[in-house]
Enzyme design. Structure first.
Site, PDB file in Angstrom:
ATOM      1  N   ASP A  96      24.731  17.598 -24.125  1.00  0.00           N
ATOM      2  CA  ASP A  96      25.554  16.493 -23.646  1.00  0.00           C
ATOM      3  C   ASP A  96      24.630  15.554 -22.878  1.00  0.00           C
ATOM      4  O   ASP A  96      24.087  15.920 -21.838  1.00  0.00           O
ATOM      5  CB  ASP A  96      26.653  17.037 -22.736  1.00  0.00           C
ATOM      6  CG  ASP A  96      27.589  15.949 -22.210  1.00  0.00           C
ATOM      7  OD1 ASP A  96      27.267  14.754 -22.347  1.00  0.00           O
ATOM      8  OD2 ASP A  96      28.648  16.301 -21.649  1.00  0.00           O
ATOM      9  N   VAL A  97      24.432  14.341 -23.380  1.00  0.00           N
ATOM     10  CA  VAL A  97      23.452  13.446 -22.760  1.00  0.00           C
ATOM     11  C   VAL A  97      23.883  12.955 -21.387  1.00  0.00           C
ATOM     12  O   VAL A  97      23.083  12.350 -20.664  1.00  0.00           O
ATOM     13  CB  VAL A  97      23.129  12.232 -23.661  1.00  0.00           C
ATOM     14  CG1 VAL A  97      22.512  12.676 -24.971  1.00  0.00           C
ATOM     15  CG2 VAL A  97      24.351  11.355 -23.878  1.00  0.00           C
ATOM     16  N   TYR A 100      31.122  -1.609 -23.030  1.00  0.00           N
ATOM     17  CA  TYR A 100      30.184  -1.420 -24.143  1.00  0.00           C
ATOM     18  C   TYR A 100      29.105  -2.500 -24.114  1.00  0.00           C
ATOM     19  O   TYR A 100      27.917  -2.214 -24.247  1.00  0.00           O
ATOM     20  CB  TYR A 100      30.966  -1.465 -25.452  1.00  0.00           C
ATOM     21  CG  TYR A 100      30.177  -1.076 -26.683  1.00  0.00           C
ATOM     22  CD1 TYR A 100      29.851   0.256 -26.923  1.00  0.00           C
ATOM     23  CD2 TYR A 100      29.787  -2.022 -27.621  1.00  0.00           C
ATOM     24  CE1 TYR A 100      29.150   0.623 -28.062  1.00  0.00           C
ATOM     25  CE2 TYR A 100      29.087  -1.668 -28.759  1.00  0.00           C
ATOM     26  CZ  TYR A 100      28.771  -0.341 -28.969  1.00  0.00           C
ATOM     27  OH  TYR A 100      28.067   0.017 -30.105  1.00  0.00           O
ATOM     28  N   LYS A 149      25.166  -1.636 -23.580  1.00  0.00           N
ATOM     29  CA  LYS A 149      24.204  -1.960 -24.634  1.00  0.00           C
ATOM     30  C   LYS A 149      23.261  -3.080 -24.191  1.00  0.00           C
ATOM     31  O   LYS A 149      22.076  -3.086 -24.555  1.00  0.00           O
ATOM     32  CB  LYS A 149      24.935  -2.361 -25.915  1.00  0.00           C
ATOM     33  CG  LYS A 149      25.637  -1.203 -26.618  1.00  0.00           C
ATOM     34  CD  LYS A 149      24.652  -0.171 -27.146  1.00  0.00           C
ATOM     35  CE  LYS A 149      25.337   0.858 -28.039  1.00  0.00           C
ATOM     36  NZ  LYS A 149      24.398   1.854 -28.596  1.00  0.00           N
ATOM     37  N   SER A 180      22.630  -2.605 -30.042  1.00  0.00           N
ATOM     38  CA  SER A 180      23.722  -3.177 -30.834  1.00  0.00           C
ATOM     39  C   SER A 180      23.652  -4.691 -30.723  1.00  0.00           C
ATOM     40  O   SER A 180      23.092  -5.225 -29.739  1.00  0.00           O
ATOM     41  CB  SER A 180      25.072  -2.683 -30.292  1.00  0.00           C
ATOM     42  OG  SER A 180      26.155  -3.392 -30.881  1.00  0.00           O
ATOM     43  N   SER A 217      26.033  -6.084 -29.865  1.00  0.00           N
ATOM     44  CA  SER A 217      26.848  -6.199 -28.653  1.00  0.00           C
ATOM     45  C   SER A 217      26.002  -6.143 -27.386  1.00  0.00           C
ATOM     46  O   SER A 217      26.516  -6.392 -26.287  1.00  0.00           O
ATOM     47  CB  SER A 217      27.899  -5.086 -28.618  1.00  0.00           C
ATOM     48  OG  SER A 217      28.758  -5.185 -29.730  1.00  0.00           O
ATOM     49  N   ASN A 251      20.154   7.578 -29.488  1.00  0.00           N
ATOM     50  CA  ASN A 251      21.232   7.068 -30.336  1.00  0.00           C
ATOM     51  C   ASN A 251      22.629   7.433 -29.826  1.00  0.00           C
ATOM     52  O   ASN A 251      23.605   6.858 -30.293  1.00  0.00           O
ATOM     53  CB  ASN A 251      21.050   7.610 -31.761  1.00  0.00           C
ATOM     54  CG  ASN A 251      22.231   7.325 -32.651  1.00  0.00           C
ATOM     55  OD1 ASN A 251      22.495   6.180 -33.005  1.00  0.00           O
ATOM     56  ND2 ASN A 251      22.990   8.371 -33.002  1.00  0.00           N
TER      57      ASN A 251
END
Length: 253
Positions: A60-61, A151, A155, A138, A140, A87
Site C-alpha cells: 500500500d503506497v 486529482y 497530479k 496526467s 490533469s 504509477n
C-alpha cells in the site's frame, strides 16, 4: 540485447492498466520487474501473463514505512535497482466544495506522497547504477479539469516534483521524467467508458478520436526509462493524442 537486460525495475500500481502494461513491456525487454499493489490476485495475474520475470509484491503506497522498506528490500534481494515507475493512483472525487478531508488526504497520500516516499527511498540505489525514475502524471497535472480538484492538485504536484528531482539529481547520474496521459482505457476509467454522452464529449476534444491504450503509455514510459532517452531529463511528456496541442477553442467548420 534488449534494452532492459539485467536491469531491475519497480512498478507501483502494477496490477492493472498502465502499470500492468508497463511491467509486461519491461519484462519482455529483459528486466526483472517487481510490481507492487494492494490486490495480490491482480498482481499474480499480471506476473503469469508474460514470458518474463515479474515478481508480485503486496504494498500500500500510503504506508510510508512499508514503501521505504519495500524499496530497500528489492534492491537488496536483486543486488540493484535501475528503474522506479511511480504509477499508483486513484480517480477524481469532485470539485473543491465536495471533496472531504479523507478524500483529499487519500489522494495526496496515494498519488503524491507515495511517489515522493518511493523516490526518496530509491535514490541511493539508483545513484549506484545511473538509474532513473518515471512518474505517471496526467494531462490533469498540466491543466485543470471540471470536478477534479484533488486529482488536479496531486497530479500537478507530481509534475513539479518530477522537475525538481530532475534538477537536484542529474548531477548524481539519475534522470527523472514523467508521462502525462489523457483518457486511457483502464479499469479506473471503465465506468466513464459506459457513458456515451461523456465519451462523445471526450472524443470531440481528442484529435485522434479515441482514448489511449495502456500499452501506448507503456511504450513512452519504457522509452524514458531506457538508454534511448539518456539525455532526456525533467520532461513531463504528454501522451495524449494531440490534446495538449489545442488552446481550447472549438473546431471551426
Amino acid at each position: 540485447m534488449s534494452r532492459f537486460t539485467d536491469r531491475v525495475a519497480i512498478v507501483t500500481g502494477g496490477g492493472s492498466g498502465i502499470g500492468a502494461a508497463t511491467a509486461r513491456l519491461l519484462a519482455m525487454e529483459g528486466a526483472t520487474v517487481v510490481i507492487a499493489g494492494r490486490r495480490v490476485e491482480k498482481l499474480e495475474e499480471v506476473a503469469a501473463s508474460v514470458d518474463g520475470v515479474i515478481v508480485p509484491r503486496k504494498l500500500d503506497v500510503t504506508d510510508r514505512a512499508a514503501v521505504t522498506a519495500a524499496v530497500d528490500e528489492v534492491a537488496a534481494e536483486h543486488g540493484r535497482l535501475d528503474v522506479l515507475v511511480n504509477n499508483a493512483g486513484i480517480g477524481p472525487s469532485g470539485p473543491a466544495d465536495e471533496v472531504g478531508d479523507d478524500d483529499w488526504d487519500q489522494m495526496m497520500a496515494t498519488v503524491l506522497s507515495g511517489a515522493f516516499i518511493a523516490s526518496r527511498a530509491a535514490l541511493p540505489h539508483l545513484v549506484q547504477g545511473g538509474g532513473n525514475i518515471v512518474n505517471v502524471c496526467s494531462v490533469s497535472g498540466i491543466g485543470g479539469d471540471w470536478g477534479g480538484a484533488a486529482y488536479n492538485a496531486a497530479k500537478g504536484g507530481l509534475a513539479n516534483l518530477t522537475r525538481a528531482m530532475a534538477l537536484d539529481h542529474a548531477g548524481d547520474g539519475v534522470r527523472v521524467n514523467a508521462v502525462a496521459p489523457t483518457f486511457t482505457e483502464t479499469e479506473m476509467t471503465s465506468g466513464m467508458g459506459e457513458d456515451d454522452d461523456l465519451m462523445n464529449r471526450f472524443m470531440e476534444r481528442l484529435p485522434m478520436g479515441r482514448p489511449a491504450k495502456p500499452e501506448e503509455v507503456a511504450w513512452a514510459i519504457a522509452f524514458l526509462a531506457s538508454h534511448d532517452a539518456s539525455y532526456v531529463n525533467g520532461v513531463v511528456l504528454p501522451v495524449d493524442g494531440g490534446l495538449s496541442a489545442s488552446n481550447g477553442q472549438p473546431r471551426l467548420g
